[in-house]
Design a protein around this motif. Structure first.
Motif, PDB file in Angstrom:
ATOM      1  N   LYS A  48       0.837  -1.207   0.000  1.00  0.00           N
ATOM      2  CA  LYS A  48       0.000   0.000   0.000  1.00  0.00           C
ATOM      3  C   LYS A  48       0.867   1.251   0.000  1.00  0.00           C
ATOM      4  CE  LYS A  48      -2.757   3.263   1.955  1.00  0.00           C
ATOM      5  NZ  LYS A  48      -2.183   4.605   1.930  1.00  0.00           N
ATOM      6  N   ALA A  49       1.906   1.258   0.852  1.00  0.00           N
ATOM      7  CA  ALA A  49       2.782   2.425   0.953  1.00  0.00           C
ATOM      8  C   ALA A  49       3.489   2.731  -0.364  1.00  0.00           C
ATOM      9  CB  ALA A  49       3.812   2.212   2.061  1.00  0.00           C
ATOM     10  N   LYS A  50       3.869   1.690  -1.082  1.00  0.00           N
ATOM     11  CA  LYS A  50       4.555   1.900  -2.361  1.00  0.00           C
ATOM     12  C   LYS A  50       3.581   2.188  -3.502  1.00  0.00           C
ATOM     13  CE  LYS A  50       8.848  -0.569  -1.774  1.00  0.00           C
ATOM     14  NZ  LYS A  50       9.803  -1.412  -2.485  1.00  0.00           N
ATOM     15  N   SER A  51       2.410   1.583  -3.455  1.00  0.00           N
ATOM     16  CA  SER A  51       1.463   1.694  -4.566  1.00  0.00           C
ATOM     17  C   SER A  51       0.570   2.923  -4.493  1.00  0.00           C
ATOM     18  CB  SER A  51       0.555   0.462  -4.611  1.00  0.00           C
ATOM     19  OG  SER A  51       1.310  -0.684  -4.831  1.00  0.00           O
ATOM     20  N   PHE A  52       0.132   3.241  -3.294  1.00  0.00           N
ATOM     21  CA  PHE A  52      -0.819   4.338  -3.097  1.00  0.00           C
ATOM     22  C   PHE A  52      -0.417   5.162  -1.874  1.00  0.00           C
ATOM     23  CE2 PHE A  52      -3.207   0.723  -4.933  1.00  0.00           C
ATOM     24  CZ  PHE A  52      -3.609   1.301  -6.128  1.00  0.00           C
ATOM     25  N   PRO A  53       0.741   5.807  -1.909  1.00  0.00           N
ATOM     26  CA  PRO A  53       1.241   6.478  -0.711  1.00  0.00           C
ATOM     27  C   PRO A  53       0.367   7.634  -0.208  1.00  0.00           C
ATOM     28  CG  PRO A  53       2.564   7.078  -2.615  1.00  0.00           C
ATOM     29  CD  PRO A  53       1.634   5.977  -3.048  1.00  0.00           C
ATOM     30  N   TYR A  54      -0.448   8.202  -1.044  1.00  0.00           N
ATOM     31  CA  TYR A  54      -1.247   9.353  -0.637  1.00  0.00           C
ATOM     32  C   TYR A  54      -2.720   9.030  -0.431  1.00  0.00           C
ATOM     33  CZ  TYR A  54       3.040  11.414  -2.294  1.00  0.00           C
ATOM     34  OH  TYR A  54       4.372  11.697  -2.503  1.00  0.00           O
ATOM     35  N   ARG A  55      -3.090   7.759  -0.519  1.00  0.00           N
ATOM     36  CA  ARG A  55      -4.489   7.335  -0.379  1.00  0.00           C
ATOM     37  C   ARG A  55      -4.749   6.868   1.047  1.00  0.00           C
ATOM     38  NH1 ARG A  55      -7.979   8.630  -4.603  1.00  0.00           N
ATOM     39  NH2 ARG A  55      -6.712   8.654  -6.465  1.00  0.00           N
TER      40      ARG A  55
END
Length: 101
Positions: A48-55
């Protein structure tokens, strides 16, 4: 993340086409996180942190499970460590010979 080629045919996939758009985005990003044979550790918080860091508030676990249940990835364990295999990785990718695993 690694540079990967995503073919336009991904848009023609009827299963992904009807899924939550985040499933498609996550699937594409898993390709970029995978090693040269299509594997990566199954660590949802890191993914999640790498794929969607701002979500904020995006729960990756159901998206990963959907990809597994629909035959896009395989989730498995070896010696207590969880992994993901991007299925059909070698059919679509030709990693550079210098790329490390």
């Amino acid at each position: 993340m690694r540079a990967r080629s995503i073919k336009p045919g991904i848009c023609d996939n009827e299963i992904l086409g009807k899924a939550d758009p985040f499933c498609t985005l996550l699937f594409e990003r898993l390709w970029m996180m995978a090693d040269r044979v299509g594997r990566l550790e199954d660590r949802p918080a890191r993914i999640k942190a790498k794929s969607f860091p701002y979500r904020d508030g995006l729960d990756i676990e159901p998206l990963l499970q959907w990809l597994h249940d629909n035959g896009f990835i395989q989730r498995y364990r070896i010696d207590g460590v969880a992994y993901i295999q991007v299925l059909a990785f070698w059919k679509h990718q030709r990693p550079h010979s210098n790329e490390t695993s």
